[in-house]
Design an enzyme around this catalytic site. Structure first.
Site, PDB file in Angstrom:
ATOM      1  CE  LYS A 160      27.987  40.924  39.199  1.00 58.25           C
ATOM      2  NZ  LYS A 160      29.125  40.056  38.967  1.00 58.25           N
ATOM      3  CD  GLU A 171      34.248  39.871  31.620  1.00 59.97           C
ATOM      4  OE1 GLU A 171      34.032  40.783  32.421  1.00 59.97           O
ATOM      5  OE2 GLU A 171      33.337  39.242  31.046  1.00 59.97           O
ATOM      6  NE  ARG A 220      27.115  45.102  37.194  1.00 58.27           N
ATOM      7  CZ  ARG A 220      28.347  45.042  37.698  1.00 58.27           C
ATOM      8  NH1 ARG A 220      29.383  45.388  36.950  1.00 58.27           N
ATOM      9  NH2 ARG A 220      28.558  44.654  38.934  1.00 58.27           N
TER      10      ARG A 220
HETATM   11  C1  LIG Z   1      32.776  38.807  34.886  1.00 56.59           C
HETATM   12  C2  LIG Z   1      33.021  40.062  35.662  1.00 56.59           C
HETATM   13  N1  LIG Z   1      33.721  41.066  35.086  1.00 56.59           N
HETATM   14  C3  LIG Z   1      33.975  42.221  35.746  1.00 56.59           C
HETATM   15  C4  LIG Z   1      33.526  42.425  37.043  1.00 56.59           C
HETATM   16  C5  LIG Z   1      33.820  43.718  37.753  1.00 56.59           C
HETATM   17  O1  LIG Z   1      32.641  44.440  37.983  1.00 56.59           O
HETATM   18  P1  LIG Z   1      32.484  45.434  39.248  1.00 56.59           P
HETATM   19  O2  LIG Z   1      33.559  46.442  39.121  1.00 56.59           O
HETATM   20  O3  LIG Z   1      31.138  46.006  39.097  1.00 56.59           O
HETATM   21  O4  LIG Z   1      32.654  44.590  40.455  1.00 56.59           O
HETATM   22  C6  LIG Z   1      32.797  41.408  37.671  1.00 56.59           C
HETATM   23  C7  LIG Z   1      32.278  41.581  39.033  1.00 56.59           C
HETATM   24  O5  LIG Z   1      31.147  41.819  39.233  1.00 56.59           O
HETATM   25  C8  LIG Z   1      32.535  40.198  36.969  1.00 56.59           C
HETATM   26  O6  LIG Z   1      31.837  39.208  37.549  1.00 56.59           O
END
Ligand SMILES: Cc1ncc(COP(=O)(O)O)c(C=O)c1O
Length: 328
Positions: free
Chosen positions: A181, A214, A84
């Site tokens: 991200k 989300e 990612r």
């Molecule tokens: C906006 C957002 N959505 C979802 C997630 C969940 O991702 P992960 O399971 O990789 O921590 C995160 C965390 O990184 C996030 O910042």
């Protein structure tokens, strides 16, 4: 000619170091080790964990990051997080500081040197310092930073009693920015602050089509009335490593009779409100049940069995997941 004089001190390098040390004494932090490509190694004194003010990530938000978990001297699912990270770097037109294997080695090495057995590993890529322009400085070299820290901590009651959430009034990020991200988390920060001001635990973004998006730094998932574990599509939200892994593990809950299926699809809000279970998922929170959304209970307003079972599946995978653990 101006005769203005300032009483502000002109600092020497020694003064700066003293002041940074004093700052960290006033504001203790649980940062165990920090690697910086700009410093050329690892520091363990939090006063030295610094980034130049003209780094493009600092003054223009041109940087990306990711966070992996450290559990019992093992890093969990680093490759999924690195995939990612690299995809986010490409979308942000950021040069990598070296090969994937070199970045991996730096992350694992910094974690090992920290001496911590549990916590979080966050790493950033910036386009580097060199000017205050909007475009990266011509001479800029990518900055790579790795921080080993105690991790985010959430109240125990989130797991025992469940969380309360609200639909945020802030618009969801356009898809390109939501799937990347980057360090631009303003909407996420404002959503979480808004939720706290309203006396609830977190917010939920809804997309323009009226589908669930989300939460602030977590994904949201549901169990429908007829028992389907349902997750929003990842085309307009962050591709959560935890959610992706749970979608692979969840089918075992079908054979245990806890769910009837697994689905990744658009989830209209009206349909989602009638869910049997709703939950938050992410590396920091793992899996936590939501019992109230916009002041309305989810089902009977109590944490459900599927959230619990998914948390157990994840915790087992974090300790024993074959091929997913880097032993320090
Ligand atoms: C906006 C957002 N959505 C979802 C997630 C969940 O991702 P992960 O399971 O990789 O921590 C995160 C965390 O990184 C996030 O910042």
């Amino acid at each position: 000619m101006s005769a203005t004089k300032t009483s502000l001190p002109r600092l020497t390098a020694a003064d700066v170091l003293n002041n940074l040390t004093a700052l960290r004494r006033r504001q203790p932090v649980k940062y165990a080790a920090f690697y910086s490509s700009q410093l050329g190694g690892i520091v363990t004194d939090p006063a030295l964990m610094v980034i130049p003010f003209d780094d493009h990530m600092v003054h223009r938000g041109h940087g990306i990051f990711d966070t992996a978990s450290l559990v019992d001297h093992k890093i969990y699912d680093l490759d999924a997080h690195l995939d990612r990270f690299i995809a986010s770097a490409q979308r942000s037109k950021l040069k990598l500081p070296g090969t994937r294997a070199q970045m991996r080695e730096i992350i694992v090495g910094t974690a090992a040197l920290s001496g911590r057995s549990d916590g979080s590993i966050r790493y950033w890529l910036s386009s580097g310092p060199g000017s205050l322009e909007l475009s990266p400085a011509a001479s800029a070299e990518p900055g790579f930073f790795v921080m080993i820290f105690a991790g985010l901590s959430y109240p125990e009651r989130w797991y025992t009693d469940g969380l309360k959430v609200m639909t945020t009034t802030y618009p969801i990020k356009p898809s390109l920015y939501a799937i990347t991200k980057s360090t631009n988390y303003l909407p996420n920060v404002l959503m979480q602050m808004e939720a706290k001001e309203a006396g609830v635990d977190n917010g939920v973004f809804i997309d323009a089509g009226g589908n669930v998006g989300e939460s602030s730094n977590m994904n949201v998932a549901f169990v429908t009335r007829d028992g389907v574990f349902r997750h929003p599509k990842f085309d307009h939200i962050l591709s959560g490593c935890t959610s992706k892994r749970l979608l692979e593990l969840a089918p075992t809950l079908v054979s245990r009779g806890l769910i009837t299926g697994v689905e990744v699809c658009d989830i209209p809000v009206a349909e989602a409100r009638g869910a049997r279970e709703m939950m938050l998922i992410g590396s920091s929170i793992k899996v936590a049940p939501i019992v109230e959304w916009d002041k309305q209970p989810i089902h009977d307003g109590k944490p459900g069995p599927v959230s619990r079972a998914l948390l157990e599946l994840l915790e087992a995978d974090m300790r024993r997941g074959a091929g997913r653990l880097d032993q320090l």
